[in-house]
Enzyme design. Sequence first.
Site, PDB file in Angstrom:
ATOM      1  N   ASP A  95     -10.013   2.818   2.017  1.00  0.00           N
ATOM      2  CA  ASP A  95     -10.172   2.302   3.388  1.00  0.00           C
ATOM      3  C   ASP A  95     -10.714   3.413   4.294  1.00  0.00           C
ATOM      4  O   ASP A  95     -11.524   3.166   5.191  1.00  0.00           O
ATOM      5  CB  ASP A  95      -8.833   1.817   3.959  1.00  0.00           C
ATOM      6  CG  ASP A  95      -8.379   0.495   3.352  1.00  0.00           C
ATOM      7  OD1 ASP A  95      -9.240  -0.276   2.890  1.00  0.00           O
ATOM      8  OD2 ASP A  95      -7.151   0.254   3.332  1.00  0.00           O
TER       9      ASP A  95
ATOM     10  N   LYS B 181       0.801  -1.235   0.000  1.00  0.00           N
ATOM     11  CA  LYS B 181       0.000   0.000   0.000  1.00  0.00           C
ATOM     12  C   LYS B 181       0.835   1.287   0.000  1.00  0.00           C
ATOM     13  O   LYS B 181       0.467   2.273  -0.625  1.00  0.00           O
ATOM     14  CB  LYS B 181      -0.967   0.002   1.194  1.00  0.00           C
ATOM     15  CG  LYS B 181      -2.118  -1.005   1.046  1.00  0.00           C
ATOM     16  CD  LYS B 181      -3.106  -0.875   2.190  1.00  0.00           C
ATOM     17  CE  LYS B 181      -4.225  -1.894   2.067  1.00  0.00           C
ATOM     18  NZ  LYS B 181      -5.240  -1.744   3.121  1.00  0.00           N
TER      19      LYS B 181
END
Length: 268
Positions: A103, A66
Amino acid sequence: MTALAGVLGNPVAHSRSPAMHNAAFAALGLDWLYVKLPVPPALFGETVRALPASGYRGANVTIPHKVAALALADCATAAARGAGAANTLTFAGDGAIEAENTDAGGFLDALVDSPRGRTALVLGAGGAGRAVAWALREEGAARVAIWNRTSERAVELARELEIDHVARPTSADIVVNATSVGLEPEGGEGEAVAALGLDGVEPSAVVVDLVYAAAETPVLAWGKRTGARVVDGLEVLVRQGARSFERWTGRAPPLEVMREAVRGPASA
Ligand code: NAP
């Protein structure tokens, strides 16, 4: 030509994202296919750069890529920059790569009620804790406190995001478990409560557990027992996926279809 999307990770075998996105594409009659893309860190950059010319319109990114995903992108949203990581890449027609972090927004969507003016305690200062803490702060929470087992990480994150850090978990309206405690099925509620120092925490209004498992997680069991409204990690997974889906396809995500797909048996 079938449009492609996928999830880059290492490992990625147990990802529920392919089932969730393929069910959503089918429900809307879209000629899209979502696949697993297992990639080791050394090959991450060159793999991503090859995707647009191979028919990919976007990709999700999971552990451990990420942070690297944000670094290689040509541009990034405020959420990706704030979270310091990206879980969603979108490829423009010219191959340019945009980084987003769904997220953060997916967590807020799953929360349903705005955290504005509420106090929040985030357990965990890893990638997920950072995205959640940033989202809560951006959305106007009255106080965001972060606790982490390794306290230096909480201190550092609190300094960066200009939020509070606590040496012991303290009571708050919203408690979020952004650690991996509860991931292993053998650990019960008592063990998780002890590991996270929740025994001295007053009941809160909402408990969110980002961890998802087949059975109820220990942190959700604690939340229910103390009378909180609980939000599980599968709902957060669906909401972050829904935001990625909308970004890539421009279509409203079929949330119920996506929920059914992730709550079914782990699959392709
Ligand atoms: P990460 O960056 O590796 O961070 C792991 C965190 O868990 C760290 O804060 C770590 O603390 C803490 N931790 C691990 N074992 C612990 C223990 N025994 N006691 C107390 N703390 C412990 O991982 P991440 O990406 O943030 O993910 C965290 C969890 O969220 C994972 O379970 C992941 O699957 C889940 N997640 C779910 C979603 C969703 O959509 N539902 C999205 C993202 C992440 P230290 O710093 O002390 O090691």
